[in-house]
Write an enzyme that holds these catalytic residues in place. Structure first.
Site, mmCIF file in Angstrom:
data_model
loop_
_atom_site.group_PDB
_atom_site.id
_atom_site.type_symbol
_atom_site.label_atom_id
_atom_site.label_comp_id
_atom_site.label_asym_id
_atom_site.label_seq_id
_atom_site.Cartn_x
_atom_site.Cartn_y
_atom_site.Cartn_z
ATOM 1 N N LYS A 42 0.815 -1.195 0.000
ATOM 2 C CA LYS A 42 0.000 0.000 0.000
ATOM 3 C C LYS A 42 0.856 1.255 0.000
ATOM 4 C CE LYS A 42 -2.876 -2.518 3.227
ATOM 5 N NZ LYS A 42 -3.225 -2.606 4.661
ATOM 6 N N GLY A 43 2.139 1.105 0.340
ATOM 7 C CA GLY A 43 3.001 2.259 0.580
ATOM 8 C C GLY A 43 3.093 3.257 -0.561
ATOM 9 N N GLU A 98 7.437 2.468 -6.424
ATOM 10 C CA GLU A 98 7.623 2.101 -5.005
ATOM 11 C C GLU A 98 7.843 3.340 -4.154
ATOM 12 O OE1 GLU A 98 7.285 0.334 -2.583
ATOM 13 O OE2 GLU A 98 8.338 -1.567 -2.609
ATOM 14 N N ASP A 99 7.459 3.224 -2.898
ATOM 15 C CA ASP A 99 7.659 4.342 -1.981
ATOM 16 C C ASP A 99 9.120 4.520 -1.604
ATOM 17 O OD1 ASP A 99 7.696 1.907 -0.636
ATOM 18 O OD2 ASP A 99 6.148 2.425 0.809
ATOM 19 N N ASP A 102 15.061 0.359 0.203
ATOM 20 C CA ASP A 102 15.755 0.221 1.478
ATOM 21 C C ASP A 102 16.887 -0.789 1.301
ATOM 22 O OD1 ASP A 102 16.088 0.622 4.276
ATOM 23 O OD2 ASP A 102 14.737 -1.004 4.760
ATOM 24 N N LYS A 130 17.266 4.880 0.471
ATOM 25 C CA LYS A 130 18.164 4.855 1.640
ATOM 26 C C LYS A 130 19.414 4.083 1.254
ATOM 27 C CE LYS A 130 14.914 4.360 5.501
ATOM 28 N NZ LYS A 130 14.444 3.330 6.457
ATOM 29 N N PHE A 152 13.970 5.661 10.167
ATOM 30 C CA PHE A 152 12.665 5.101 9.824
ATOM 31 C C PHE A 152 11.689 6.244 9.585
ATOM 32 C CE2 PHE A 152 8.698 2.850 10.112
ATOM 33 C CZ PHE A 152 8.988 1.701 9.393
ATOM 34 N N ASP A 159 4.148 3.691 6.223
ATOM 35 C CA ASP A 159 3.511 3.405 7.506
ATOM 36 C C ASP A 159 4.469 2.857 8.539
ATOM 37 O OD1 ASP A 159 3.860 0.808 6.205
ATOM 38 O OD2 ASP A 159 2.647 0.024 7.855
ATOM 39 N N ARG A 165 0.095 6.707 7.290
ATOM 40 C CA ARG A 165 0.130 6.783 5.828
ATOM 41 C C ARG A 165 -0.486 8.082 5.309
ATOM 42 N NH1 ARG A 165 1.597 1.697 3.814
ATOM 43 N NH2 ARG A 165 0.792 -0.100 4.925
HETATM 44 P P1 IMP Z 1 13.458 -3.507 1.211
HETATM 45 O O1 IMP Z 1 13.186 -4.877 0.714
HETATM 46 O O2 IMP Z 1 14.327 -3.547 2.428
HETATM 47 O O3 IMP Z 1 14.062 -2.585 0.160
HETATM 48 O O4 IMP Z 1 12.080 -2.943 1.754
HETATM 49 C C1 IMP Z 1 11.300 -2.057 1.113
HETATM 50 C C2 IMP Z 1 9.987 -1.910 1.841
HETATM 51 O O5 IMP Z 1 10.196 -1.783 3.239
HETATM 52 C C3 IMP Z 1 9.260 -0.650 1.435
HETATM 53 O O6 IMP Z 1 8.392 -0.886 0.372
HETATM 54 C C4 IMP Z 1 8.545 -0.248 2.704
HETATM 55 O O7 IMP Z 1 7.280 -0.859 2.756
HETATM 56 C C5 IMP Z 1 9.392 -0.795 3.817
HETATM 57 N N1 IMP Z 1 10.258 0.251 4.406
HETATM 58 C C6 IMP Z 1 11.588 0.367 4.305
HETATM 59 N N2 IMP Z 1 12.059 1.436 4.971
HETATM 60 C C7 IMP Z 1 10.975 2.025 5.508
HETATM 61 C C8 IMP Z 1 10.789 3.211 6.309
HETATM 62 O O8 IMP Z 1 11.719 3.966 6.652
HETATM 63 N N3 IMP Z 1 9.501 3.496 6.648
HETATM 64 C C9 IMP Z 1 8.442 2.734 6.300
HETATM 65 N N4 IMP Z 1 8.569 1.620 5.543
HETATM 66 C C10 IMP Z 1 9.820 1.272 5.152
HETATM 67 MG MG MG Z 2 6.045 -0.741 0.476
#
Ligand code: IMP
Ligand code: MG
Length: 180
Positions: A42-43, A98-99, A102, A130, A152, A159, A165
């Protein structure tokens, strides 16, 4: 909600400037192509709604839900499709919306899954990045809105435990909110 935010990282105006720039670049790069925006719910829903209106060429949209984080602030590294796309991807130039990028695990495995469906091309557009947290690199050159520090963040779709959100800005969550 406001009392849980340590600092506003990106205000509404700043976000709109970044989104406009991304929309402009995508419009130029995908002119004459068969653009399909895929929003990862949903992000990315708030970002998607703004980005698609910043795109000036014809495009289609679709949505999917994948699980990565659950309700914890730690990446599982494994992607499970909870809601799949409706559109058959053959012949489409995909941009996954994507939001936040990470560790990169979610997007990398999602790209691998979608590539097996033979789209014409596939790229990612993330609002936030990030870089300090990256564990796996994405295979392609992609669209990135802005790099942020390893904190974070919530708001503008992002969220913590499904909360925050609807904040119109991106803010750093106070650590005491998720540490207890
Ligand atoms: P990744 O697989 O570690 O790149 O995770 C990405 C997902 O983790 C994103 O789509 C977010 O839903 C969640 N996420 C990563 N960092 C944050 C943050 O700082 N705040 C909220 N959600 C996050
Ligand atoms: Mg997400």
């Amino acid at each position: 909600m406001k009392e849980d935010i340590k600092e506003v990282l990106l205000g509404e105006k700043e976000i709109q400037k970044i989104v406009k720039d991304l929309g402009g670049r995508i419009s130029r790069d995908y002119s004459g192509k068969n653009l399909l925006l895929v929003s990862v719910l949903k992000g990315s829903v708030v970002f998607m709604a703004d980005l698609m209106r910043a795109i000036t060429i014809p495009c289609k949209i679709d949505f999917m839900i994948v699980s990565s984080y659950g309700d914890k602030a730690v990446s599982s590294g494994h992607v499970k499709i909870i809601k799949d796309l409706d559109i058959n991807l053959a012949g489409y130039d995909l941009v996954i919306v994507e939001d936040i990028l990470d560790t990169g695990k979610t997007l990398k495995s999602l790209m691998e899954i979608l590539k097996t469906r033979n789209p014409q091309s596939i790229k990612v557009c993330t609002l936030l990045d990030k870089p300090d947290r990256r564990e796996v690199e994405l295979p392609e050159e992609n669209y990135k809105g802005i790099e942020i520090p390893d904190e974070f963040v919530v708001g503008y779709g992002l969220d913590y435990n499904e909360k925050y959100r609807n904040l119109p800005y991106v803010g750093i969550l106070k650590p005491e909110v998720y540490s207890d």
